[in-house]
Structure formats: C-alpha cells, structure tokens
Enzyme design. Structure first.
Site, PDB file in Angstrom:
ATOM      1  N   CYS A 160       0.819  -1.208   0.000  1.00 46.55           N
ATOM      2  CA  CYS A 160       0.000   0.000   0.000  1.00 46.55           C
ATOM      3  C   CYS A 160       0.856   1.262   0.000  1.00 46.55           C
ATOM      4  O   CYS A 160       0.412   2.325  -0.429  1.00 46.55           O
ATOM      5  CB  CYS A 160      -0.924   0.004   1.214  1.00 46.55           C
ATOM      6  SG  CYS A 160      -0.055  -0.084   2.799  1.00 46.55           S
TER       7      CYS A 160
ATOM      8  N   SER B  39      10.439   3.471   5.880  1.00 48.09           N
ATOM      9  CA  SER B  39       9.003   3.318   6.126  1.00 48.09           C
ATOM     10  C   SER B  39       8.410   4.568   6.759  1.00 48.09           C
ATOM     11  O   SER B  39       9.134   5.432   7.266  1.00 48.09           O
ATOM     12  CB  SER B  39       8.762   2.121   7.053  1.00 48.09           C
ATOM     13  OG  SER B  39       9.247   0.929   6.469  1.00 48.09           O
TER      14      SER B  39
ATOM     15  N   GLU C 103       9.654  -0.203  11.501  1.00 49.52           N
ATOM     16  CA  GLU C 103       8.520  -1.138  11.521  1.00 49.52           C
ATOM     17  C   GLU C 103       8.919  -2.440  10.826  1.00 49.52           C
ATOM     18  O   GLU C 103       9.624  -2.437   9.811  1.00 49.52           O
ATOM     19  CB  GLU C 103       7.288  -0.490  10.879  1.00 49.52           C
ATOM     20  CG  GLU C 103       7.440  -0.103   9.407  1.00 49.52           C
ATOM     21  CD  GLU C 103       7.046  -1.217   8.468  1.00 49.52           C
ATOM     22  OE1 GLU C 103       6.546  -2.245   8.933  1.00 49.52           O
ATOM     23  OE2 GLU C 103       7.277  -1.064   7.257  1.00 49.52           O
TER      24      GLU C 103
ATOM     25  N   GLN D 153       6.999  -4.881   9.389  1.00 49.06           N
ATOM     26  CA  GLN D 153       6.138  -5.463   8.363  1.00 49.06           C
ATOM     27  C   GLN D 153       6.802  -5.491   6.986  1.00 49.06           C
ATOM     28  O   GLN D 153       6.664  -6.461   6.239  1.00 49.06           O
ATOM     29  CB  GLN D 153       4.825  -4.687   8.294  1.00 49.06           C
ATOM     30  CG  GLN D 153       3.802  -5.318   7.349  1.00 49.06           C
ATOM     31  CD  GLN D 153       2.502  -4.547   7.315  1.00 49.06           C
ATOM     32  OE1 GLN D 153       2.414  -3.430   7.792  1.00 49.06           O
ATOM     33  NE2 GLN D 153       1.462  -5.142   6.745  1.00 49.06           N
TER      34      GLN D 153
ATOM     35  N   GLN E 195       7.291  -8.395   3.846  1.00 53.64           N
ATOM     36  CA  GLN E 195       6.821  -8.133   2.483  1.00 53.64           C
ATOM     37  C   GLN E 195       7.956  -8.287   1.478  1.00 53.64           C
ATOM     38  O   GLN E 195       7.762  -8.805   0.374  1.00 53.64           O
ATOM     39  CB  GLN E 195       6.222  -6.731   2.405  1.00 53.64           C
ATOM     40  CG  GLN E 195       4.935  -6.584   3.213  1.00 53.64           C
ATOM     41  CD  GLN E 195       4.510  -5.142   3.383  1.00 53.64           C
ATOM     42  OE1 GLN E 195       5.337  -4.230   3.358  1.00 53.64           O
ATOM     43  NE2 GLN E 195       3.221  -4.915   3.568  1.00 53.64           N
TER      44      GLN E 195
ATOM     45  N   ALA F  87     -14.532   0.401  14.538  1.00 52.88           N
ATOM     46  CA  ALA F  87     -14.118  -0.634  13.576  1.00 52.88           C
ATOM     47  C   ALA F  87     -13.221  -0.041  12.491  1.00 52.88           C
ATOM     48  O   ALA F  87     -13.118  -0.587  11.397  1.00 52.88           O
ATOM     49  CB  ALA F  87     -15.345  -1.286  12.939  1.00 52.88           C
TER      50      ALA F  87
END
Length: 416
Positions: free
Chosen positions: A49, A108, A113, A115, A119, A189
């Site tokens: 993203c 990032s 981070e 993540q 990836q 949410a």
C-alpha cells in the site's frame, strides 16, 4: 548493472500509488511478462500500500533500462496520467543501499517497523519461484535480510513502540501481566481499532469483543480476526465482560459514560481504559474513579514521542551498518565481474587452442612429420593468442596511451 525503479508514500499520494500497484496474486504473471518483453537478466517486484518497486539487473545502460521499464509499466496498467514526476531511480550502490534500508524499516512511514521485511521476503520468494532471480539479486536480498536481523539485534530499532495502537497494548500488558486471561472490548471498527486488534492478538489476548455503531462493519472485522461483534446498544453488557476497553470511534460526545460503568460493575475490579478518540469517547471523569486506569491520546503521545527519539538514534547506528554491508556487497559484485572476464578469457583461449589442436591432429593423421606438426602448432597457437593483444598494443602506441601500455606490461610481466 543493478537498478531500482519505484514510487512510494514519499513521492506519490495514495490515489497515484493505488493506480500503479500490483496485487500479490498477479505478480508472478507480471514478472513473466516483464522478463519476456525487456532484456533483463534478473527482476523482482515489491508492491504494497505504501510502495511499488522493481529491482533488476541488466547489461544495458541505466537510462535505457529505466525508460524501457517505465514504458512497460505504463502500458501494462494504462494509468491516465504522467507517472514520471512520482518515480525515483537508483543505480548500483545507491540501489543496494536502498534495499538494505528498506529491509530495516528505515524508509518506512514508521521508522523500524517490521512489516516491510516480511513483504520484501515474499517479493524475493515470488521472484525466485518465477525463475527470474539469479546470483546478483539473490545475494542482495539475502544480505539485506541478514543486515536487518543484525540491526534489530544490535540497535534495538524496533523494540520501542511508535504507534498509538501499539503503545496502548504495551501499556495494557504492563498493567495486566497475563493478557491471555483478559477480555478486551474494542469500540469502533476503523484503522486504529484494526491495528490495535492485531497487536492484541500478537500478545495472545483471550477474548476480544468489537462494539460498533454499524454492526456489519464490526462483523467484517471480527470475522477476519476471530473476534466477537456487537452493536453499541450492547455496550453495558460488554463492559460487564471487560478487563480492557480501547475506544476509537467518531462521536461528538462520549459513548462510554460514568453511568455506563457504574451500572456494569456490581463489584470493584481493575479496568484499563484507553481513549483514542478525538473528540474523546470516554467520559474524562472516569479517570477519578477508583480501580479505573484511563489514558487518552495525549497521555500515550508523550510515550510514543520518546520512543520515536530512541528509534531515530538507533537509525543512525543502523545507517553505519548498512554503509559497511553495501560496501561489502559492491566488492562482491566487482569480484563477480572480474571472474566473468577471466572466464571469458579462458574460454576464448580454449577455443583458439581447440581449433589449432584439431588442425594439428588432422595433419598427424595424414602422416606428416610429428616434429614439423608440433612446431607449426606452437607457432599458430602463439600467433592466434597474441593477435588481438598485439593489435590493441599497436593502437595504444599510436594514441600514446601510456595507461594501456602499462596494463599490458603488467598482465604479461614484461620488463623494460
């Protein structure tokens, strides 16, 4: 030559990034098409993203390769705008350093981070399985993964949380030592709640209930993560179950009031509450209630800012390690290029020898004198091996190229 072409959150807004992105399911086909249409030796593709990047090696000139890949990218996705202003390009050591910084989380949105490392590993695995990765990119990715591990171990760059959601769950862990026995109620949410949910699951929380104004949104989120979903009308029941309440919902007034809590609790017990809402979701007066620990965004922001400073200091140490690692990788690349030249030289000499030897063997079979054949074989072999170097040496003399003449003398160990 090693190259990188891409866009990221630093160069392009989200509406541009999403138009130039690839889904993970499509990437193997994209790699096959790209590899077949452009003269690339190796290629890998990362698309998230926040960024889409191509990593590739080629024998072509950098500018030519960049133009070809950019044109292919545009034709493949057909975006109705000029993508050039959003692109960045790196060559050789700059490309190497970029991949290493990426693996360590230094490029990032949130420094350090983890993540992006996962990836990047998926991108490498996908390219490897597609058969479009060779020694150059394999070495780069493997080195980058090792550097990332070393940096996380030695600098502690990822050991201090810098997101509000992570700070909230870390604070909850400090108050409730064993989160595996805790029931957490999440109000809302949206993105903050989903990120908080992920962190809670990583800490093995026993039970999670999602309460939201639109129940269908809560159910969609709950189904993805194995939680329970309810509407805000069941908030009283939720509070009866809760050890921890974390709220991030758009509301002009508090959705959790002192009355809610008093009605829900029939006996005193600790309740940890985090209000991530702006305006606030939880009535501020609850902070004065005994056995209730209430924190707001501002309370956590100081914690996050302090940790961000720590990460920024760790990033400086990480850059030093990356500088050493990228330098070592470029030395390896240089050595590979030299080995390739040596192999080419040996193959050429072998080819010349085989032709001369084949002619000599045929003459021997015809009955010519062995001494004469061997003499002629040695003469022809010497002439053919030295022909091209002699031509180049003569040209260097005509051009008065002392540097080339010196190289020849060193190669053949010639004294003046």
């Amino acid at each position: 030559m090693l190259l990188t072409l891409g866009i990221s959150h630093k160069t392009a807004p989200i509406d541009v990034r999403e138009k130039l992105a690839f889904t993970q399911e499509n990437i193997p086909g994209v790699l096959a098409a790209l590899y077949g249409e452009i003269a690339l030796e190796e290629v890998a593709l990362l698309s998230t993203c926040n960024r889409t990047e191509f990593y590739f090696s080629t024998q072509n000139q950098a500018n030519t390769s960049f133009r070809q890949l950019q044109s292919w990218w545009k034709n493949y996705l057909t975006p109705q705008f000029d993508m050039t202003p959003y692109l960045y390009m790196y060559t050789e050591e700059h490309a190497v350093r970029h991949v290493m910084r990426l693996a360590c989380g230094l490029d990032s949105m949130v420094i350090g981070e983890p993540q992006i490392l996962g990836q990047l590993k998926i991108a490498y695995q996908t390219a490897s399985q597609s058969g479009v990765v060779g020694r150059t990119l394999s070495r780069l990715f493997q080195t980058s993964f090792s550097v990332a591990k070393k940096i996380r171990t030695q600098t502690g760059i990822a050991s201090h949380p810098v997101s509000i959601a992570y700070a909230a769950t870390t604070l909850a862990k400090q108050i409730f030592c064993d989160l595996s026995q805790a029931t957490v109620v999440l109000i809302g949410a949206g993105e903050n709640i989903e990120l908080t949910l992920q962190h809670l699951l990583a800490k093995q929380v026993k039970r999670i209930i999602i309460a939201n104004r639109t129940v269908s949104h809560a159910k969609a989120l709950a189904e993805r993560y194995g939680a329970m979903a309810v509407g805000l009308n069941e908030l009283g029941w939720c509070l009866q179950q809760a050890d921890i309440v974390i709220s991030s919902i758009a509301s002009p007034k508090p959705v959790v009031t002192k009355t809610h809590v008093e009605q829900a609790f029939t006996k005193r017990r600790p309740l940890f509450m985090v209000d991530l809402g702006v305006p606030r979701n939880i009535e501020p007066d609850l902070a004065h209630s005994e056995d209730i620990y209430l924190y707001t965004v501002d309370d956590l922001q100081g914690y996050v800012n302090e940790n961000l400073k720590t990460r920024q200091n760790a990033a400086k140490d990480a850059e030093v390690l990356i500088e050493h690692a990228s330098g070592a990788y470029m030395e390896w690349m240089s050595a590979q290029a030299q080995l390739a030249t040596v192999r080419q030289l040996r193959l050429k000499a072998q080819d010349i020898k085989n032709h001369a030897l084949s002619a000599a063997i045929n003459r021997l079979r015809r009955g010519e004198a062995p001494e004469k054949v061997l003499t002629q074989f040695a003469h022809q072999l010497t002439q053919k091996l030295l022909h091209q170097p002699t031509v180049q040496l003569r040209q260097a003399s005509l051009e008065q190229s002392e540097e080339k003449i010196t190289v020849v003398k060193e190669l053949f160990d010639l004294s003046d």
